[in-house]
Design a protein around this motif. Sequence first.
Motif, mmCIF file in Angstrom:
data_model
loop_
_atom_site.group_PDB
_atom_site.id
_atom_site.type_symbol
_atom_site.label_atom_id
_atom_site.label_comp_id
_atom_site.label_asym_id
_atom_site.label_seq_id
_atom_site.Cartn_x
_atom_site.Cartn_y
_atom_site.Cartn_z
ATOM 1 N N ALA A 1 0.844 -1.213 0.000
ATOM 2 C CA ALA A 1 0.000 0.000 0.000
ATOM 3 C C ALA A 1 0.870 1.251 0.000
ATOM 4 O O ALA A 1 0.552 2.241 -0.662
ATOM 5 N N LEU A 2 1.959 1.213 0.755
ATOM 6 C CA LEU A 2 2.856 2.370 0.727
ATOM 7 C C LEU A 2 3.611 2.441 -0.605
ATOM 8 O O LEU A 2 3.677 3.504 -1.244
ATOM 9 N N LEU A 3 4.173 1.310 -1.029
ATOM 10 C CA LEU A 3 4.975 1.301 -2.260
ATOM 11 C C LEU A 3 4.190 1.818 -3.463
ATOM 12 O O LEU A 3 4.732 2.498 -4.327
ATOM 13 N N GLU A 4 2.889 1.522 -3.494
ATOM 14 C CA GLU A 4 2.131 1.958 -4.666
ATOM 15 C C GLU A 4 1.741 3.432 -4.599
ATOM 16 O O GLU A 4 1.361 4.007 -5.616
ATOM 17 N N ARG A 5 1.867 4.058 -3.432
ATOM 18 C CA ARG A 5 1.530 5.477 -3.302
ATOM 19 C C ARG A 5 2.713 6.420 -3.535
ATOM 20 O O ARG A 5 2.526 7.591 -3.835
ATOM 21 N N THR A 6 3.918 5.946 -3.368
ATOM 22 C CA THR A 6 5.084 6.844 -3.460
ATOM 23 C C THR A 6 5.169 7.605 -4.784
ATOM 24 O O THR A 6 5.396 8.824 -4.781
#
Lengths: 181, 181
Positions: B12-17
Amino acid sequence: MTPPLDLQATIALLERTPAALDALLRGLPSAWTSTNEGAGTWSAFDVVGHLIHGERTDWMPRVHMILAFGETKTFETFDRSGHGRAIAGKSVEDLLDAFAAARLQSLDDLRALHLRPEDLERRGRHPKLGVVTLSQLFATWAAHDLTHMHQISRVMAHQYRDAVGPWRVFLGVLQCTGHSA
Amino acid sequence: MTPPLDLQATIALLERTPAALDALLRGLPSAWTSTNEGAGTWSAFDVVGHLIHGERTDWMPRVHMILAFGETKTFETFDRSGHGRAIAGKSVEDLLDAFAAARLQSLDDLRALHLRPEDLERRGRHPKLGVVTLSQLFATWAAHDLTHMHQISRVMAHQYRDAVGPWRVFLGVLQCTGHSA
């Protein structure tokens, strides 16, 4: 001698911060957004609340005070923990919406002033720092956004300080001792 | 004992960066994006180039090595300054597009592996750190994004270190000595 502030470049950053935080935080599991660095520290959720509080009570109110009273009237002290009411019962998505709306309002308000370059040297009085200029206030507004993006990335990385195992030594953010508590 | 990694939260974090960096940097005057902290340091533009290079040569390639060879084959050393070719002649907008595309590709590749929780304990060999787990690699990928967001906010704030005048003492990011050069 500090070169004159490019106010349009300052505004370009100020108008992007809400969208940047929205893209990072909206929909993220609360293990990322609601955890902090220990007792008495802030989560990403708290930081967005603090940013909303700044829009409402700090930045443009101080701009108006400088224009109206110059050095003759001291700014109200900004309550850095005054965001309790802004965040109670809210989700991080609620706060992101409120921050975006408040920032848009602030920048509309700023643009409506049609400031001239010479206005940036107008002076006000800070309760602790003494005489400050409008130019310094605008630069601080932008740097304050950045200090809290810096903090949010640090607070979130803190959640993985053990999970990264031996890689910890290579990750600069995990060495940061937290200058913006 | 470190609790098991919640891989969905990591993703979830990796796809938002990429979207967070895009919202912050796209269209921003180059005084913000192409300036650094002095000779030999990186601008925001350089950092995005480094993130692209990581997608292409570091993260998923190491995942595949762990799954294929375990501890029997040492990872290639990641060249932390190997992004020269990725950034030459490009705009920051070009790099943001390339980073978004590369990250999407990495995450498609990751999801296609259908990893089970027990796979996260599989081990590989890092050239400097020795034995590491897949779980640690995924946590490091996310923390690496955060370390570079932390760096970008610091590098950008550095451009206003004089413009903020006396407020400098209140701005944590300006006290940061730079752990992620």
